[in-house]
Scaffold this active site. Structure first.
Site, short mmCIF file in Angstrom:
data_model
loop_
_atom_site.label_atom_id
_atom_site.label_comp_id
_atom_site.label_asym_id
_atom_site.label_seq_id
_atom_site.Cartn_x
_atom_site.Cartn_y
_atom_site.Cartn_z
N ALA A 177 0.84 -1.18 0.00
CA ALA A 177 0.00 0.00 0.00
C ALA A 177 0.88 1.24 0.00
O ALA A 177 2.09 1.17 0.22
CB ALA A 177 -0.91 -0.01 1.23
N GLY A 230 -0.38 -5.17 0.42
CA GLY A 230 -1.50 -5.00 -0.48
C GLY A 230 -1.25 -5.64 -1.83
O GLY A 230 -2.20 -6.06 -2.51
N GLU A 290 -2.22 -9.13 -1.43
CA GLU A 290 -3.68 -9.17 -1.29
C GLU A 290 -4.37 -9.01 -2.66
O GLU A 290 -5.38 -9.65 -2.93
CB GLU A 290 -4.13 -8.08 -0.31
CG GLU A 290 -3.76 -8.42 1.13
CD GLU A 290 -4.11 -7.32 2.11
OE1 GLU A 290 -4.81 -7.61 3.10
OE2 GLU A 290 -3.68 -6.17 1.90
N GLU A 335 2.81 -6.36 6.93
CA GLU A 335 2.16 -5.27 7.67
C GLU A 335 2.47 -5.29 9.15
O GLU A 335 2.55 -4.24 9.80
CB GLU A 335 0.64 -5.34 7.45
CG GLU A 335 0.17 -4.88 6.09
CD GLU A 335 0.14 -6.01 5.07
OE1 GLU A 335 -0.43 -5.81 4.00
OE2 GLU A 335 0.71 -7.09 5.35
#
Length: 684
Positions: A62, A101, A104, A124
């Site tokens: 992210a 991310g 993901e 994370e």
């Protein structure tokens, strides 16, 4: 140019991200992916989709700069849901890293292919949070709880081949240059299937998870995870993946994510993330400054420190010539290096070929003249100024012009060492921390006359050998040891006032340090620098050493040790301390843990502020980097200066003033007092 572009090749929609440097999933990227999914769904000519990235990596996470700011639509969970719900099969083509991310997004795709050099992970937790876009719910469903838990809870990535073995990847593309073509071919092959795997709907990999799996994992990793809050949240989220339907589990993940993303530990760990990058930037060094080539390194001293320093360069493929005064010392040092490498190979961390290559780059010598063609030479001899000046005088007469001369001193004046040569601009301090082949910190000590290109070269070299480099000016002890001395002074004072060694140590252990000052002394050896023939029993250390209490190696020091080196408080030591206190007229009293913590840590913050005042450190976060990477300061507090920001600088000043009688020679930093009065922080 748009950060997301699309093109149709055959019947495959190829979606390409180009958002350097790491294709972070910022708002523009998310919107582009959402638009691409709408295009795929609405175009009848499209039978399948490939999501790929230009540049050196797949989506590497992210956009961390968006943390703490108002959300911008579409959110990453919305984008991933759109990918997963696409009526056409979506293939992720992964190279470089698919992290956070990025993974993901890949989990939202129906299929995943990657090159063998790729790495996949959910890091994370290292920022004090947990995956917040379905990672804790989809990954267990794809690979099972046993494989998912370590990835999510430790944050460590897995290589592509391991990812393939655990079922995270559907195919490996051996021809790394042909990833895009292979992904398109794969997409065309699966396009004709009637059904495609949807991660969130799978249950086959989690159906047989034993109820004890989570507590077993907690117990097995308790030591590693101690003090950190996010790992437990990660475990709870994976538990939800097993015990709840996906729709409920994703809600649990989101609640936990929102709780921790605004928490103190996450702020601290994000500070650490940015501080490490900031430490690489030296304000007065031009960006285009010349970096000198370091093709060969010389090390003077084959002891523990010299050998550890040598291994850093050998492991990076840089030849090393090691010089000692006597053959037996040289043989012993080179033998230890070989054993260290062999032990690492036995643990499977490196190959035997890597061991052999490293050792083939190591040359031993008893002659300084063999260092003449080195680009850099580092002395790692006794911490005595006269000896170091003699060494540098020899090097000055031997080394080629343009060679960097470095000292590994922990305390001594680098300017004085440099003055013993005719080339002070080529002298720099490279303070490695023991064990030098393991510890990440490298304090780079910039002398008053150190040339800019020498400093820039040292900074670049630190990255080459995997170190976190922090620049310090010249002062006694530089950044780390200068602050350590302030703490140790109070530890000794507290001992004389009635606090016990184990109590003082326990306060720091509870704070998150791996050990306290007296444990550290026992580990290092109380006789380090102590001379029996000169000892007169004038200090606590003298008496302990005279009685054979020289630390762990003798089975007793400040503590008594059993055969497994487990420690217990010592009545003998307590009596010795009480005797010294009585002689000095110090009244013994019960001292609370809060006072101990404040008197150990607040003077460190004050010393850090003085270091900033004097320009020894460039920024407060550099000080944090020193203590996080060299002294075991707990990362989840962000380092001493960030911790002080959180506690409040006014609280620190008030504490120093409250304990003023116990530290009469401490001068409170004017910078600290000024910032406290204004309600400011050291870090931003």
């Amino acid at each position: 140019m748009s950060v997301i572009s699309t093109r149709i090749q055959g019947d495959v929609l190829v979606v390409t991200a180009d958002n350097p440097p790491v294709n972070a999933l910022g708002a523009a990227v998310r919107q582009g992916l959402m638009d691409a999914m709408r295009q795929a769904a609405s175009d009848d000519a499209v039978k399948a989709v490939v999501i790929r990235c230009d540049g050196r990596t797949f989506f590497a996470g992210a956009d961390i700069t968006e943390f703490g700011k108002p959300p911008v639509s579409p959110s990453l969970p919305e984008v991933i849901d759109a990918i997963e719900n696409c009526p056409k099969p979506v293939v992720a083509a992964i190279h470089g890293t698919a992290l956070g991310g990025g993974l993901e997004v890949a989990l939202g795709c129906h299929y995943r292919v990657a090159v063998p050099s790729a790495k996949l992970g959910l890091p994370e937790v290292k920022l004090g949070i947990l995956p917040g876009a379905g990672g804790t719910q989809r990954l267990p469903r794809v690979v099972g709880v046993e494989a998912a838990l370590p990835m999510i809870v430790t944050g460590d990535p897995v290589p592509a081949k391991k990812a393939k073995a655990m079922g995270l990847l559907d195919a490996l593309v051996e021809d790394e240059a042909g990833l895009e073509d292979a992904a398109i071919a794969f997409a065309q092959d699966v396009a004709g299937r009637s059904e495609h795997p949807v991660s969130s709907r799978r249950s086959d990999r989690i159906a047989d998870t034993p109820p004890s799996a989570f507590d077993d994992f907690r117990k097995a990793n308790a030591r590693r995870l101690k003090g950190f809050e996010a790992p437990e949240a990660c475990i709870q989220a994976v538990e939800a993946a097993v015990s709840q339907p996906y729709e409920e589990g994703i809600k649990t993940e989101r609640v936990l994510f929102q709780k921790f993303v605004t928490g103190t530990q996450s702020k601290a760990l994000r500070h650490v993330f940015f501080a490490e990058r900031a430490a690489q930037k030296i304000d007065d060094l031009p960006k285009d400054i010349e970096i000198l080539p370091i093709r060969k390194v010389g090390i003077i001293g084959a002891g523990t420190m010299g050998g550890g320093i040598a291994m850093n360069f050998l492991s990076a493929g840089i030849p090393v010539t090691m010089v000692e005064m006597k053959q037996d010392a040289l043989d012993r040092g080179m033998g230890i290096i070989r054993r260290n490498y062999d032990n690492t190979a036995k643990k499977g961390r490196i190959t035997q070929q890597q061991v052999d290559t490293a050792m083939s780059n190591l040359t031993g010598s008893l002659d300084y003249a063999d260092l003449a063609d080195c680009d850099l030479v580092i002395e790692a001899v006794f911490e005595l100024m006269d000896i170091k000046k003699q060494v540098f005088g020899k090097l000055d007469s031997i080394m080629k012009p343009g060679a960097i001369l470095a000292t590994n001193t922990s305390y001594l004046n680098v300017n004085e060492i440099a003055a013993s040569t005719g080339r002070p601009e080529w002298v720099i301090g490279l303070h490695f921390f023991s064990p030098a082949n393991v510890m990440r910190l490298l304090e780079i000590v910039r002398g008053d006359r150190t040339a800019p290109q020498v400093l820039a070269t040292a900074m670049k070299l630190a990255r080459t050998i995997g170190k976190v480099a922090v620049v310090s000016g010249v002062c006694h002890g530089f950044i780390g040891n200068r602050m350590l001395a302030a703490r140790q002074k109070q530890a000794n004072a507290l001992l004389m006032e009635g606090a016990k060694p184990h109590q003082i140590d326990q306060v720091l252990l509870d704070f998150g340090f791996p050990m306290g000052p007296f444990q550290m002394a026992d580990l290092a050896g109380l006789d380090l620098g102590w001379k029996e023939e000169e000892s007169k029993g004038e200090t606590i250390r003298d008496v302990l050493c005279e009685r054979g209490r020289r630390g762990q190696k003798t089975g007793k020091g400040f503590y008594d040790y059993d055969e497994k080196r487990n420690r217990t408080p010592s009545d003998e030591v307590n009596a010795i301390v009480a005797g010294f206190a009585a002689k000095s007229g110090k009244a013994q009293r019960d001292i609370g843990d809060d006072e101990i913590r404040e008197r150990l840590l607040f003077p460190m913050v004050n010393e850090g502020a003085l270091i900033l005042e004097e320009g020894i450190a460039q920024r407060a976060s550099d000080i944090d980097m020193v203590w996080l990477n060299g002294y075991g300061w707990p990362a989840y507090t962000g380092g001493p200066m960030f911790w002080a920001d959180i506690v409040g600088l006014s609280t620190v000043v008030a504490g120093l003033e409250r304990h003023g009688d116990a530290m009469p020679d401490l001068t409170i930093s004017s910078l600290l007092k000024d910032k406290a009065a204004k309600g400011e922080r050291f870090n931003g």
